[in-house]
Design an enzyme around this catalytic site. Sequence first.
Site, PDB file in Angstrom:
ATOM      1  CD  GLU A  78       7.908   4.585   2.721  1.00  0.00           C
ATOM      2  OE1 GLU A  78       7.036   4.337   1.819  1.00  0.00           O
ATOM      3  OE2 GLU A  78       9.114   4.983   2.256  1.00  0.00           O
TER       4      GLU A  78
ATOM      5  NE  ARG B  86      -6.251  -2.343  -6.004  1.00  0.00           N
ATOM      6  CZ  ARG B  86      -5.647  -1.434  -5.618  1.00  0.00           C
ATOM      7  NH1 ARG B  86      -5.774  -0.380  -6.412  1.00  0.00           N
ATOM      8  NH2 ARG B  86      -4.930  -1.039  -4.812  1.00  0.00           N
TER       9      ARG B  86
END
Length: 175
Positions: A95, A58
């Site tokens: 993560e 994006r």
Amino acid sequence: MDLTSLIRTIPDYPKPGIMFRDITTLMGDARGFRRAVDELVQPFAGMKVDKVAGIEARGFILGGAVAHQLSAGFIPLRKRGKLPHKTRTVEYALEYGTDAIEMHIDALARGERVMLVDDLIATGGTALAAVDLLRQGGAEIVAACFVVDLPELGGAAKLKSAGVPVSTLVAFAGH
Ligand code: AMP
């Protein structure tokens, strides 16, 4: 015009607990897209910016428009293995596991003034890796600019601590 209302929120995407801030609805709105690009550019109009670096994917859409408006060059920062020429790579922690971001080694000349663009800053892991990559190439980072800030995740604060001026257009509470 309220940019916030043009951003769609999709709960539990891509996994439970995440509120995904979807800017495709903003980009699909002609006036909204123009306004977002104008607001990203505005603080830097008249400043010397040699290159705009956009983070896949994006950040390419927004960064390309910003580069055009600033008459700057564009540098794609891509996921591992996508760029065809020799690259510089920075790995960063997710993560679970790690990811990597890459740039062509000749995308940038030492001392060039670079503006970093992406759609959203959350924990700042991606943007900090991008800053590291650009600085390794000799960039002077003019600013890092995002449409959306998730301030509770602390990414913008981390970038500022790393000496990078940060500019964001709208903020959402929570994750
Ligand atoms: P981070 O490295 O945690 O700052 O994550 C930033 C990157 O992940 C950006 O490229 C975003 O497009 C994407 N991202 C992270 N969290 C969200 C979210 N809640 N909604 C939409 N995109 C997100």
